[in-house]
Design an enzyme around this catalytic site. Structure first.
Site, PDB file in Angstrom:
ATOM      1  CG  ASP A  16      -2.040   0.979   1.181  1.00  0.00           C
ATOM      2  OD1 ASP A  16      -2.417   1.398   0.077  1.00  0.00           O
ATOM      3  OD2 ASP A  16      -2.548   1.346   2.249  1.00  0.00           O
ATOM      4  CB  CYS A 241      -3.143  11.388   0.631  1.00  0.00           C
ATOM      5  SG  CYS A 241      -4.931  11.577   0.473  1.00  0.00           S
TER       6      CYS A 241
END
Lengths: 302, 302
Positions: A16, A241
């Site tokens: 991730d 992000c």
């Protein structure tokens, strides 16, 4: 209030985290060394790769080589993301002991992100679950946008609970609740958790919180008070992000470990070894270290 | 558990923040504009200056000019640090409505930092308190190293409580509990607070937490649960940590405001206006913005 005595950290940095790193493709040997270092530091659960089309995620194109290259340390679970049957087949061929599937809690996010409804995305995982079970492979379920969606705003806790329940009913052994955009605050995290815990046993729930608004540790503290005992985190805060340029994504493993040590909660992980690993990988990537604990403690044992 | 309905933010960026900024002396007009912008954003309590020898703290050498330059907005308290009688006299001459004194909870820190024992440092403040009271000026007390000392390690909560009680007995209207090195974690913060709350009413206790180890918001959440209703913070996280090079110091006001809004706690402050102020001052200083909320929200209304 009942803090767990022990917390299992699921380290998501190699997948991730690295998947969301900008810049050139990271060499396979760097990924392998990161995973081996984390296992040596005492991390017992590492998300190591994603078996997804390299057209979608070029950074994960070497998933099979990563799984072939890593040491298989006893007692450590190495897992991989498998968005479809083809991915699962790749994971099985690479001798992956655990895989993960994912669904959104937000209809708008599901449509924009994977171009289908939540129900359709769950339907697609039915054959993946069946084949994984036939191969004796455990499946973890991720639920994204549990504390807010970049398109739809607030998400009803009942909706998160329903998707979590669906993933468990399909055969997942655990659901990981992802605050994808990091917008959550502690009371909202608690309320969402309480809704999920009506459908899923507390010891099958993981918290996967992002630190985009700096709230991740406060949110983790709030759900630890409720008894959550599995936390996803990323060494050095690897991964950004995608919904706020330059902002933080995953909460840093080092900062979570420091919090847990202060609460007297055991993890079996050597904090300084993770700090050293975080400094090493951020040097390799030419990237800022996103862990405040790492910045404060500095380096040793290099 | 009883969250306060309202929290008073004491903005310490213009003093505690700028004082610890490296680099050249910041122009008086920049300091004045920072303070005015914060007041316009709705901040009701701003630590604006320090009346200390410019030989010690060159960055604060223009305290009188700052106090003379700022707008005196109705309903806003502008305060200044006054380490001794000479400082108090300067503050009175500059028409400062509130001053602050400070003591350490750690004997070792007191000796190394101000070259005297805790008892001696309190003794020195007796004439300052008397003269402030005679002039009708309120005095705030700071206690440093409440959750750890860079020289002595752990600090007993009872010691923090004793120093806090001493400052209140001398006439302070409030004590601000400083985690100077940011080493605290939530349970330790709670235990320390509980000890202090036996000696000082809860509504006279402020939390002044540093984010050096990324724990500040989790610690604030823990003490908010206990009823603390005054929080010190610094816009854009201005100010570093003198005990860990490159590490964070004061918790960012923006991140605290975001936490409080999520908990439904009122502050009277416009978050976006503080975000804009933080972006402005960090551009002026050529410095990284230490607020994650500011990084995520970006700028507007410039």
């Amino acid at each position: 209030m009942s803090f767990p005595q022990q917390v299992r950290i699921v380290e998501v940095g190699p997948r991730d985290g690295l998947q969301n790193e900008p810049g050139p493709i990271i060499p396979t040997e760097t990924k392998v060394e990161l995973i081996n270092r984390l296992a040596n530091a005492g991390v017992s659960h590492i998300e190591a790769a994603s078996f997804v089309s390299p057209k979608w995620v070029p950074q994960m194109g070497d998933a099979a080589a990563v799984m072939a290259g890593i040491d298989r340390r006893s007692g450590v679970t190495y897992s991989a993301l498998t968005p479809n049957l083809k991915g699962l087949e790749g994971a099985i061929a690479a001798n992956t002991p655990e895989v993960a599937v994912f669904a959104a809690a937000s209809e708008a996010f599901s449509q924009k992100n994977i171009n289908c409804s939540i129900a359709e995305s769950l339907e697609r995982f039915v054959p993946v679950m069946e084949q994984a079970q036939a191969a004796g492979i455990r499946v973890r379920g991720y639920v994204s946008t549990v504390l807010g969606c970049p398109y739809a705003g607030d998400i009803a806790p009942a909706q998160v609970a329903a998707v979590s329940r669906a993933l468990m009913d399909m055969g997942c052994y655990e659901v990981s609740l992802g605050d994808t955009i990091g917008k959550g605050t502690p009371l909202k995290a608690k309320q969402m958790l309480e809704a999920v815990a009506k459908e899923v046993p507390m010891d099958r729930i993981a918290a996967h919180f992002h630190d985009t608004y700096g709230q991740a540790l406060a949110n983790l503290y709030a759900v630890l008070e409720e008894g959550v005992s599995v936390i996803d985190s990323s060494t050095a805060g690897l991964g950004g992000c995608p919904y706020a340029k330059g902002a933080s994504g995953n909460v840093a493993t080092e900062d979570v470990l420091y919090l847990l040590e202060g609460l007297g909660i055991k993890t079996g992980i050597n904090l300084q070894a993770v700090v050293d690993t975080g400094h090493w990988i951020t040097r390799e990537l030419g990237r800022h270290n996103g862990s405040k604990v790492a910045q404060a403690l500095g380096e040793c044992n290099q």
